[in-house]
Design a protein around this motif. Sequence first.
Motif, PDB file in Angstrom:
ATOM      1  N   UNK A 264       0.828  -1.202   0.000  1.00  0.00           N
ATOM      2  CA  UNK A 264       0.000   0.000   0.000  1.00  0.00           C
ATOM      3  C   UNK A 264       0.868   1.260   0.000  1.00  0.00           C
ATOM      4  N   UNK A 265       1.941   1.216  -0.783  1.00  0.00           N
ATOM      5  CA  UNK A 265       2.884   2.325  -0.859  1.00  0.00           C
ATOM      6  C   UNK A 265       2.857   2.902  -2.274  1.00  0.00           C
ATOM      7  N   UNK A 266       2.779   4.220  -2.420  1.00  0.00           N
ATOM      8  CA  UNK A 266       2.811   4.815  -3.762  1.00  0.00           C
ATOM      9  C   UNK A 266       4.242   4.934  -4.265  1.00  0.00           C
ATOM     10  N   UNK A 267       4.393   4.997  -5.570  1.00  0.00           N
ATOM     11  CA  UNK A 267       5.752   5.075  -6.088  1.00  0.00           C
ATOM     12  C   UNK A 267       5.836   5.521  -7.528  1.00  0.00           C
ATOM     13  N   UNK A 268       7.064   5.458  -8.034  1.00  0.00           N
ATOM     14  CA  UNK A 268       7.386   5.812  -9.420  1.00  0.00           C
ATOM     15  C   UNK A 268       8.107   4.626 -10.037  1.00  0.00           C
ATOM     16  N   UNK A 313       6.198  16.403   2.745  1.00  0.00           N
ATOM     17  CA  UNK A 313       5.020  15.614   2.374  1.00  0.00           C
ATOM     18  C   UNK A 313       5.240  14.121   2.570  1.00  0.00           C
ATOM     19  N   UNK A 314       6.492  13.676   2.583  1.00  0.00           N
ATOM     20  CA  UNK A 314       6.746  12.249   2.685  1.00  0.00           C
ATOM     21  C   UNK A 314       6.170  11.664   3.967  1.00  0.00           C
ATOM     22  N   UNK A 318      -0.003   9.763   2.990  1.00  0.00           N
ATOM     23  CA  UNK A 318      -1.368   9.270   2.844  1.00  0.00           C
ATOM     24  C   UNK A 318      -2.387  10.410   2.834  1.00  0.00           C
ATOM     25  N   UNK A 319      -2.026  11.551   3.382  1.00  0.00           N
ATOM     26  CA  UNK A 319      -2.931  12.698   3.372  1.00  0.00           C
ATOM     27  C   UNK A 319      -3.019  13.339   1.995  1.00  0.00           C
TER      28      UNK A 319
END
Length: 834
Positions: A264-268, A313-314, A318-319
């Motif tokens: 559940x981690x966002x990435x590139x 922001x890191x 999630x916000x």
Amino acid sequence: MGEAWGAPLVLLYLLALRALVQVSHRQLLSPPARGEEREGYLDNITAIGPRTVGSPENEVHTVNYLLEQIKAIESESTDAHKIFVDIQRPTGSFSIDFLGGFTSYYANITNVVVKLEPRGGAEHAVLSNCHFDSVPNTPGASDDAVSCSVMLEILYTLSKSSEPLQHAVIFLFNGAEENILQASHGFITQHEWAKSIRAFINLEAAGVGGKELVFQTGPENPWLVQAYVFAAKHPFASVVAQEIFQSGIIPADTDFRIYRDFGNVPGIDLAFIENGYIYHTKYDTSDRILTDSIQRAGDNILAVLKYLATSDMLAKSFEYRHGNVVFFDVLGLFVLAYPARIGTIMNYVIAAIAFLYLGKKVLQPKNRAINNLKKFFAAFGLMLLSWISTLVTVLIVAVFISLIGRSLSWYTHFYVSVFLYGSAAVVKLILVHTLAKKFYYKNTNDQYLGDVFFDASLMVWSVVLAMITRIGLCSAFICTLWVAFPLLTKLMTHEEFRQKGATMKFVVMYMLGMFVPYLYMMYLSWTVFEMFTPIMGRSGSEIPPDVVLAGFIVASTMILSSYFINFIYLVKSTKTTLITLTTVFVVTLILVCSGIFFPYSSDAANPKPKRVFLQHANRRFHDLDGNLVKSDSGIWINGFDYNGISHITPLVPEINDTIRTPCEERAPFCGLPWILPVHFMFRKNWYLPASEIFPASPIHFKVLTKELTPWNSLRLSFEVSGPSHMSLYIRPHEGSALSTWSLGDGTPVASVGGDYFVFYSRGLQASPWHFWIELTKFDYCDHTKLVVSILKPVSFDAQHEHESVIAHLYQIVSDMKVQFVYDAIIILTINLCY
């Protein structure tokens, strides 16, 4: 407008745009000489050789080399940072919707994990991921040693900096990506450092060198794209690539899926895309990766990692997870990015303006509105008809080429496809509209026709823009360009065209106004062709690559011709253009049919090999009572492209269609050692009889217990030991069902046809594999057939009676520069009854 200057002007315009696109795609850097550390990293890793999971090269030699380099980097780091190193050897399993259903089990595989954090510690972290394992028979320079080399260099650079980071940076050198993403799953689900990760960058490859493309982001989290936009020094990114990749058209996946779905981690996600012809082959060597490609990647990734590691922001990522983002680079110079919701509003507004413009124009004056509507929709319908007839015509040519055995004639010579399918498409488009002008519009003013067909094109793109926006695709921004700029161009040139017609001044103004959408479409189209053309050489035996490429070329032709169709009605004649293009098409067709364009190339500087997969297999089939009903051994052959073995048969007569592999329909997955044969990509197989093979690590398969549960099900537990790679196939007998098992999340995931497939791999010194399955019990004794295939790299030493044929085959295949992999397969069938 005269044809003598009109047609050449359009051609020169398109060629000039193509030249700009070429310059942009080759827009690499001219850095100082390649540094010693970076050169040493890449060359030394690839010098170890192929690094398959479970081999000493992967589990010991590469790991030791990475640890040595990390230790050297740590000794030179500043007091601003702390470096922690951990060797993780996880065991676990998971299921993903891959190839129609896929369950993976791994044991004692290897991850090398490094954490760089501020001296005072850090609560949150950003992850950088590469994999050091490779597929068999390749040194894996681009996939993915170069990424690990870049990560080592970034670790060195950050550790030497006196500027402290706000967050930690975790570098994961994972050792089992090629085994269907196993190592990343082991890390993100089991390692204690994984809990602190708030974003990641995954470094991958779909080609060898060139520019690295950002082809996936998110999910959602537009701040990540903004971080790339702000920090990347040499951007190359496209939401179009993201939507194409996530559609499943490209038969591949990356660790991005694991971090997204299980962490559940966002990435590139980014990858080298150039020269995919040698991806996953023995030609993927370090000397083929240009220094400036490495420098570009290093500059970009270092800048983005540093930006994220100092971002406020890191910690609260999630916000900021709200909506998708539209992003695309402009010729590699900069990236435009904006929220998808803003794009949706902008798309609808531009489409509405276009509809209002067209409505006002068609409906005025009121006394001629009905007549205007008829003519407008006649032009609209004629344009659609011309596109459909063009598509059908060119696809017929592509099918013909495929049927006569001349597929992939353009594989080494791409422009053959342009001359063959592109010229055919343009000829058909021009012919349809020329005939319409001559017979349907024979007494109509040319200036009026040019105007109405421009409006028809604008109408087509406005409708497409509204539809794609409604679907929710971020790629709708392309349609926005093809509505907004033409509309502005029409307003800009309206007065000149009304007063003087199609003068040179009008044409120049018109082409300048269309410069942006045409340049971007050429840029995007060439990127797509650069990615997909090599993929056609490994897209399976069932997909006719000429039909696919012809479809791409027709689509590109229709798009690029959209706002030049009106020129057909403005020129006095199209005769010379039609004759010239028809001649190009006919000559190219004759040359292709003659076989002069051999698909593959063994040119040492620029190889384009044919891919053939060979496996030496032993097969034993048993009935439900355990009796042996069939036994054979042979070389199982899969051609990775549509040509199959047609180019091998003349050289090795034993390899022909008389040895086509029949599907053993009563056996799971046709009784063959892949999940792929029943997949739509690989239905053509060949099986050359050969002597039995004796693997160095034979399988030991035990049924440990049979237990009847209180809920009227049967639980069977097993123990398996053997080589580093095994596959388990399960087909419940009629009247029973597989309800649960100890793998994944406990819910069995069925593959194609309702069978179950489990892929197993292990590192060194792994314990025997223990698992259980649970079957529902019906009214009679149930049977479950389990087929276990063992894949083990082997060598041959001229002991068998068929050795001469096999040696001949290997020699010929090697001479043809065909990539292949040796594997031995054993199949066991076990009858389990209660």
